[in-house]
Design a protein around this motif. Structure first.
Motif, PDB file in Angstrom:
ATOM      1  N   ASN A 177       8.305  13.919  -8.984  1.00  0.00           N
ATOM      2  CA  ASN A 177       9.003  12.460  -8.948  1.00  0.00           C
ATOM      3  C   ASN A 177       7.928  11.254  -8.187  1.00  0.00           C
ATOM      4  OD1 ASN A 177      11.185  11.111  -8.022  1.00  0.00           O
ATOM      5  ND2 ASN A 177      12.059  12.307  -5.890  1.00  0.00           N
ATOM      6  N   MET A 178       7.000  12.299  -7.614  1.00  0.00           N
ATOM      7  CA  MET A 178       5.547  11.030  -7.171  1.00  0.00           C
ATOM      8  C   MET A 178       5.341  10.124  -8.705  1.00  0.00           C
ATOM      9  SD  MET A 178       2.744  10.459  -5.402  1.00  0.00           S
ATOM     10  CE  MET A 178       1.383  11.934  -6.140  1.00  0.00           C
ATOM     11  N   LEU A 179       4.470  10.891  -9.136  1.00  0.00           N
ATOM     12  CA  LEU A 179       4.430  10.316 -10.856  1.00  0.00           C
ATOM     13  C   LEU A 179       5.272   9.118 -11.821  1.00  0.00           C
ATOM     14  CD1 LEU A 179       2.814  13.673 -12.491  1.00  0.00           C
ATOM     15  CD2 LEU A 179       1.471  11.974 -11.311  1.00  0.00           C
ATOM     16  N   ILE A 180       6.953  10.427 -11.391  1.00  0.00           N
ATOM     17  CA  ILE A 180       7.814   9.119 -12.003  1.00  0.00           C
ATOM     18  C   ILE A 180       8.206   7.894 -11.455  1.00  0.00           C
ATOM     19  CG2 ILE A 180      10.464   8.932 -12.511  1.00  0.00           C
ATOM     20  CD1 ILE A 180      10.385  12.277 -12.489  1.00  0.00           C
ATOM     21  N   GLN A 181       7.967   7.913 -10.191  1.00  0.00           N
ATOM     22  CA  GLN A 181       7.786   6.265  -9.608  1.00  0.00           C
ATOM     23  C   GLN A 181       6.560   5.753  -9.331  1.00  0.00           C
ATOM     24  OE1 GLN A 181      10.392   4.934  -7.811  1.00  0.00           O
ATOM     25  NE2 GLN A 181      11.197   7.477  -8.558  1.00  0.00           N
ATOM     26  N   MET A 182       5.756   6.263 -10.108  1.00  0.00           N
ATOM     27  CA  MET A 182       4.233   5.653 -10.007  1.00  0.00           C
ATOM     28  C   MET A 182       4.723   5.092 -11.887  1.00  0.00           C
ATOM     29  SD  MET A 182       1.230   8.031  -9.255  1.00  0.00           S
ATOM     30  CE  MET A 182      -0.009   7.909  -9.428  1.00  0.00           C
ATOM     31  N   ASP A 183       4.744   5.312 -12.377  1.00  0.00           N
ATOM     32  CA  ASP A 183       5.337   4.487 -13.409  1.00  0.00           C
ATOM     33  C   ASP A 183       5.857   3.110 -13.980  1.00  0.00           C
ATOM     34  OD1 ASP A 183       5.742   4.794 -16.926  1.00  0.00           O
ATOM     35  OD2 ASP A 183       7.214   5.620 -16.424  1.00  0.00           O
ATOM     36  N   ARG A 184       7.093   3.987 -13.087  1.00  0.00           N
ATOM     37  CA  ARG A 184       7.870   2.590 -12.837  1.00  0.00           C
ATOM     38  C   ARG A 184       7.735   1.360 -12.287  1.00  0.00           C
ATOM     39  NH1 ARG A 184      13.892   5.759 -10.534  1.00  0.00           N
ATOM     40  NH2 ARG A 184      14.209   7.173 -11.656  1.00  0.00           N
ATOM     41  N   ILE A 185       6.621   2.090 -10.853  1.00  0.00           N
ATOM     42  CA  ILE A 185       6.483   0.900  -9.730  1.00  0.00           C
ATOM     43  C   ILE A 185       5.150   0.188 -11.047  1.00  0.00           C
ATOM     44  CG2 ILE A 185       5.074   0.479  -7.862  1.00  0.00           C
ATOM     45  CD1 ILE A 185       6.219   2.365  -6.537  1.00  0.00           C
ATOM     46  N   ALA A 215       3.847   6.321  -4.339  1.00  0.00           N
ATOM     47  CA  ALA A 215       3.411   5.813  -5.278  1.00  0.00           C
ATOM     48  C   ALA A 215       2.831   4.764  -5.496  1.00  0.00           C
ATOM     49  CB  ALA A 215       4.915   5.790  -6.156  1.00  0.00           C
ATOM     50  N   ALA A 216       3.704   3.708  -4.674  1.00  0.00           N
ATOM     51  CA  ALA A 216       3.293   1.903  -3.955  1.00  0.00           C
ATOM     52  C   ALA A 216       2.063   2.280  -3.623  1.00  0.00           C
ATOM     53  CB  ALA A 216       4.568   1.958  -3.345  1.00  0.00           C
ATOM     54  N   ILE A 217       1.384   3.216  -2.500  1.00  0.00           N
ATOM     55  CA  ILE A 217      -0.210   2.857  -1.922  1.00  0.00           C
ATOM     56  C   ILE A 217      -0.718   3.442  -3.331  1.00  0.00           C
ATOM     57  CG2 ILE A 217      -1.396   4.128  -0.624  1.00  0.00           C
ATOM     58  CD1 ILE A 217       0.784   4.236   0.956  1.00  0.00           C
ATOM     59  N   LEU A 218      -0.338   4.306  -3.832  1.00  0.00           N
ATOM     60  CA  LEU A 218      -1.741   4.104  -4.911  1.00  0.00           C
ATOM     61  C   LEU A 218      -1.368   3.268  -6.295  1.00  0.00           C
ATOM     62  CD1 LEU A 218      -1.451   8.439  -5.147  1.00  0.00           C
ATOM     63  CD2 LEU A 218      -3.048   6.760  -4.649  1.00  0.00           C
ATOM     64  N   MET A 219      -0.415   2.701  -6.394  1.00  0.00           N
ATOM     65  CA  MET A 219      -0.456   1.791  -7.637  1.00  0.00           C
ATOM     66  C   MET A 219      -0.449   0.246  -7.409  1.00  0.00           C
ATOM     67  SD  MET A 219       0.247   3.301 -10.178  1.00  0.00           S
ATOM     68  CE  MET A 219      -0.046   2.205 -11.480  1.00  0.00           C
ATOM     69  N   LEU A 220      -0.263  -0.149  -6.331  1.00  0.00           N
ATOM     70  CA  LEU A 220      -0.924  -1.224  -5.947  1.00  0.00           C
ATOM     71  C   LEU A 220      -2.227  -1.635  -6.259  1.00  0.00           C
ATOM     72  CD1 LEU A 220       0.404  -4.251  -5.101  1.00  0.00           C
ATOM     73  CD2 LEU A 220       2.293  -2.223  -5.317  1.00  0.00           C
TER      74      LEU A 220
END
Length: 262
Positions: free
Chosen positions: A41-49, A148-153
């Motif tokens: 689920n986190m990887l899905i959110q990383m892709d979206r964000i 996901a937001a913490i990792l992708m920003l």
């Protein structure tokens, strides 16, 4: 008396929301050890964000770098040689413009999407259904989005910094007559790794704020479709305001205390 009641109501609502955010933070902290179970689920959110925000960051960053170069050249007229243009663009982008503007534009998109998605689930009683079948909504919905937001920003900010500097370099070459070599030498002249690292440190907190506000207002949604719209608006406003406040506090902490003189 009625005046004081009306005056005190916003303060009560403010403290109510602060308490609600704190409770959500405590629940997130309790579910943190369960993050590996929600890796997919986190990887899905990383892709979206992350991937979903690239076009927005692309356009924003190029024009931010371009306008920084133009404005810097205008301020330099008659005072500072244009060979320092690259240094000003690099400093401005890595310290403030890249991290903050990326957080604001991504935050507007992401926090609104999270609040709308969770808010719709809330008003259609899908969150209640998850609790009925012993699925923790915080573990399943909130934790992966925050992680996901913490990792992708930071990743998006590095991308934004690079594009903004390229945009400034192109404008300097085409419109201002500053060669690429001169721009690059100016960029290297005053570059400090602390500037880049300090800017990236801030983005971890910005990502946390964006996801947390989206999740909190999503769970606080009431009143059907109109409530979803209100929750989305509140999430965007809160995330943008908190990013600006956090930017000042983090800048003071990082550049005055951690990386400061002495």
């Amino acid at each position: 008396m009625r005046f004081f009641i009306l005056l005190g109501r916003p303060f009560l609502l403010f403290f109510e929301e602060v308490g609600g955010v704190f409770i959500l933070l405590c629940r997130v902290n309790q579910t943190l050890p369960k993050l590996p179970r929600n890796l997919r689920n986190m990887l899905i959110q990383m892709d979206r964000i992350g991937t979903g925000s690239i076009p927005l960051v692309l356009v924003t960053s190029i024009f931010v770098g371009a306008v920084t170069a133009v404005q810097a050249a205008y301020q330099f007229q008659g005072f500072v040689p244009l060979r320092y243009l690259g240094a000003v663009v690099g400093k401005s982008v890595t310290l403030e413009l890249g991290p903050v503007l990326t957080a604001l534009v991504v935050g507007g998109r992401v926090s609104a999407a999270i609040a709308a998605e969770i808010g719709t689930m809330k008003v259609t009683e899908q969150v209640d259904a998850m609790e009925m079948i012993a699925i923790d909504p915080v573990e399943y919905l909130v934790l992966p989005r925050i992680a996901a937001a913490i990792l992708m920003l930071p990743v998006l900010t590095v991308f934004s910094d690079f594009l903004a500097i390229i945009g400034g370099m192109v404008v300097a070459k085409i419109s201002l007559g500053v060669s690429v070599n001169v721009f690059e030498s100016g960029l290297r002249l005053l570059f400090k790794y602390q500037d880049l690292v300090g800017g990236l440190i801030k983005t971890f907190f910005f990502g946390f704020i964006i996801a947390l506000m989206g999740c909190y207002y999503g769970f606080a949604t009431k009143g059907g479709a109109e409530g979803v719209g209100m929750a989305t608006m509140k999430a965007v406003v809160a995330s943008c305001l908190l990013i600006l406040v956090a930017n000042y506090l983090l800048a003071f902490l990082i550049f005055k205390i951690i990386f400061g003189p002495g």
